[in-house]
Motif scaffolding. Structure first.
Motif, PDB file in Angstrom:
ATOM      1  N   VAL A 231       1.407   3.092  -3.280  1.00  0.00           N
ATOM      2  CA  VAL A 231       0.207   3.748  -3.807  1.00  0.00           C
ATOM      3  C   VAL A 231       0.107   5.174  -3.283  1.00  0.00           C
ATOM      4  O   VAL A 231      -0.538   6.025  -3.900  1.00  0.00           O
TER       5      VAL A 231
ATOM      6  N   ALA B 173      -5.336   3.326  -0.755  1.00  0.00           N
ATOM      7  CA  ALA B 173      -4.290   2.577  -0.056  1.00  0.00           C
ATOM      8  C   ALA B 173      -4.834   1.710   1.083  1.00  0.00           C
ATOM      9  O   ALA B 173      -4.387   0.566   1.253  1.00  0.00           O
TER      10      ALA B 173
ATOM     11  N   SER C 117       0.804  -1.229   0.000  1.00  0.00           N
ATOM     12  CA  SER C 117       0.000   0.000   0.000  1.00  0.00           C
ATOM     13  C   SER C 117       0.836   1.277   0.000  1.00  0.00           C
ATOM     14  O   SER C 117       0.394   2.298  -0.543  1.00  0.00           O
TER      15      SER C 117
END
Length: 285
Positions: free
Chosen positions: A39, A260, A36
């Motif tokens: 991102v 995310a 994540s």
């Protein structure tokens, strides 16, 4: 006795390895962060690159800025600015393409959770999701085209990429807001979903989607009126237009970054349980 001590050291209640139980959740969280964080960080770097491109163009081309405010497209015609900018945007495009997989999974899962028992509604939402993915693909493609091919290469092809990016990225974001709104209005069936539709966070992202679409609409208005006779100087309206360009693109990028948490939850669940399905993950816990 030796065998018994060895077993007690390595196993807890139910015969499971204590060390594995302790490490697995931590490893799952780390995997979620690894998936994540890019991102957030990589698309976020594009916002910095836009500001850097404008500022650097001001420094390197003082004569130009006496006549007009530079757009990002104009700034990246300078190879000193355009080459690193293009490389950064390729990285952003790769992240968006990879992130689209878990994002689409989260949406399709939410559609099944909320509308799986309503065949017509579910089919309609799935068609909208397919349209969203096509729009997102076209928007990302346009973003790559207009940064890899600048005015110094091919003016018309660069403008085609710019139109693809601005129009279809705005439409994709608007579509995400519409889909989320429809999902939130459906009765809660109690089935879990990676899109936490009742959370303030999801409501914020939905509102941000409509706000971003509004910014894109304002940018289009400025694009249309910047050449007209207005009660302000042409330089002023063009300066507002170029600032709005950065604001709009930054909003586009932020919208991607806001996914995310879903990517974190999906990857964390998969690593911890070996399944993408929330039901299976809950059963394995």
């Amino acid at each position: 006795m030796t065998q018994s001590l060895h077993t007690d050291t390595r196993q807890g209640a139910g015969g499971t390895a204590r060390g594995g139980d302790d490490r697995a959740p931590l490893f799952a969280r780390l995997a979620g962060l690894v998936a994540s964080l890019p991102v957030v960080l990589i698309p976020g770097s594009a916002i910095y690159m836009m500001v850097w491109a404008r500022w650097t163009f001001y420094e390197r081309h003082p004569d130009y800025i006496q006549q007009s405010a530079p757009t990002v497209s104009r700034a990246i015609t300078d190879p000193y600015i355009g080459d690193p900018f293009a490389a950064a945007i390729v990285a952003v495009a790769v992240v968006i393409a990879l992130a689209a997989v878990p994002i689409a999974y989260a949406y399709y899962g939410a559609i099944s959770a909320r509308a799986g028992h309503m065949l017509k509604v579910a089919a309609s939402l799935r068609r909208m999701m397919a349209l969203f993915l096509v729009m997102q693909a076209l928007g990302t493609t346009g973003m790559v085209i207009c940064t890899q091919i600048t005015f110094r290469h091919d003016h018309d092809l660069h403008m085609l990429g710019s139109y693809l990016f601005f129009v279809f990225q705005a439409l994709a974001i608007l579509m995400s807001g519409i889909i989320t709104t429809r999902l939130m209005r459906l009765p809660d069936t109690g089935r879990p979903s990676y899109l936490r539709l009742r959370s303030r966070y999801t409501r914020f992202r939905r509102a941000a989607a409509f706000f971003t679409a509004g910014l894109a609409g304002l940018y289009v208005v400025l694009f249309l009126v910047k050449g007209m006779n207005l009660p302000v100087t042409e330089y002023t309206i063009y300066y507002i237009y170029t600032v709005q360009e950065i604001v709009t693109i930054s909003a586009y990028i932020t919208q991607v970054m806001l996914y995310a948490p879903e990517i974190y939850r999906i990857v964390r669940t998969f690593v911890a349980s070996g399944t993408w399905r929330l039901e299976g993950a809950a059963a394995a816990a």
